[in-house]
Design an enzyme around this catalytic site. Structure first.
Site, mmCIF file in Angstrom:
data_model
loop_
_atom_site.group_PDB
_atom_site.id
_atom_site.type_symbol
_atom_site.label_atom_id
_atom_site.label_comp_id
_atom_site.label_asym_id
_atom_site.label_seq_id
_atom_site.Cartn_x
_atom_site.Cartn_y
_atom_site.Cartn_z
ATOM 1 N N CYS A 233 5.044 -3.584 -11.874
ATOM 2 C CA CYS A 233 5.036 -3.787 -10.416
ATOM 3 C C CYS A 233 6.045 -4.854 -10.014
ATOM 4 O O CYS A 233 6.703 -4.739 -8.974
ATOM 5 C CB CYS A 233 3.645 -4.198 -9.935
ATOM 6 S SG CYS A 233 2.388 -2.965 -10.267
ATOM 7 N N ARG B 281 1.047 4.555 -8.196
ATOM 8 C CA ARG B 281 2.351 4.234 -7.597
ATOM 9 C C ARG B 281 2.714 5.366 -6.641
ATOM 10 O O ARG B 281 3.441 6.300 -6.998
ATOM 11 C CB ARG B 281 3.404 4.075 -8.693
ATOM 12 C CG ARG B 281 3.043 2.978 -9.676
ATOM 13 C CD ARG B 281 4.125 2.738 -10.711
ATOM 14 N NE ARG B 281 3.574 1.882 -11.763
ATOM 15 C CZ ARG B 281 3.469 0.556 -11.692
ATOM 16 N NH1 ARG B 281 3.904 -0.066 -10.609
ATOM 17 N NH2 ARG B 281 2.939 -0.138 -12.665
HETATM 18 C C1 BEZ Z 1 2.260 -2.978 -14.556
HETATM 19 O O1 BEZ Z 1 2.843 -3.506 -15.485
HETATM 20 O O2 BEZ Z 1 2.652 -3.082 -13.380
HETATM 21 C C2 BEZ Z 1 1.058 -2.151 -14.829
HETATM 22 C C3 BEZ Z 1 1.007 -1.422 -15.989
HETATM 23 C C4 BEZ Z 1 -0.117 -0.660 -16.255
HETATM 24 C C5 BEZ Z 1 -1.177 -0.629 -15.360
HETATM 25 C C6 BEZ Z 1 -1.100 -1.337 -14.165
HETATM 26 C C7 BEZ Z 1 0.020 -2.100 -13.887
#
Ligand code: BEZ
Length: 215
Positions: free
Chosen positions: A52, A129
């Site tokens: 993110c 997402r």
């Molecule tokens: C992230 O790194 O943004 C992420 C990865 C897996 C699940 C949720 C967020």
């Protein structure tokens, strides 16, 4: 037996986007506030997560390109405003990138539920997402869903907006992997008479249903 669950009508392409009135890092914002400009409403799983963070930096990097196209960005996650503020301050401090767009603090999941951003198969506490492209009249024009573990491609988001704006302006379609400046697809004829005439109308035609032109 009839289900007691409330059925949420999810957004559909070509229909008005679900209304919202939400707390954000820039104060309360409503869908109507974006009337007259395009809106990219996107969700991310959670603040202070690495993928993110890369996406927020990437969205910030295309914010000027979006503004030139009359497009606003609006983020969302199931986190508090305090968390959002702390995270964007950290991004600025650690990565030197200022996040210029507001972020909805959707703690009660109201907006996320209305837009179908939560995918319970992946997580019930995080939004996927998701990207919703909403036009200046408030109509949902495109939706993209990516899983938790895959960061989105900003070039594709810009390309999609350019394709939608090109369609609106010129009433044409855009082929696979189209980029601005490439030839566009002339809408196929809808009658036998128009089909017979199509090959001699000055377009670049491979067949009566497959014609391109430069803009
Ligand atoms: C992230 O790194 O943004 C992420 C990865 C897996 C699940 C949720 C967020």
């Amino acid at each position: 037996m009839e289900s007691q669950n409330t059925v949420t009508r999810l957004p559909r392409l070509g229909e008005p986007a679900p209304a919202f009135d939400a707390e954000t890092t820039h104060g309360r914002l409503k869908l109507e506030d974006f009337r007259g400009s395009w809106l990219v409403l996107f969700s991310h799983p959670a603040d202070f997560t690495p993928v993110c963070t890369t996406e927020f930096i990437a969205f910030a990097e295309i914010a000027d390109d979006l503004q030139k196209r009359n497009v606003n960005l609006l983020g969302l996650s199931i986190d508090s405003t305090y968390s959002h503020i702390a995270w964007v301050r950290t991004i600025e401090e650690k990565f030197g990138v200022k996040i210029p767009f507001p972020i909805i603090a959707d703690l009660n999941k109201e907006v996320a539920t209305a837009y179908g951003m939560i995918m319970p198969g992946e997580s019930t506490t995080e939004t996927s997402r998701a990207v919703f492209v909403i036009d200046p009249e408030g109509v949902t024009r495109a939706m993209i869903y990516y899983p938790l573990t895959t960061g989105r491609n900003m070039d594709e988001i810009l390309r999609l907006i350019d394709a939608l704006r090109t369609h609106d302006e010129h009433k044409v379609a855009t082929p696979a992997n189209w980029r601005p400046g490439d030839k566009v697809i002339v809408p196929p004829p809808k009658t036998a008479e128009d089909a017979a005439a199509r090959m001699s109308e000055g377009y670049e035609c491979t067949d009566w249903f497959f014609c391109k032109k430069a803009l």
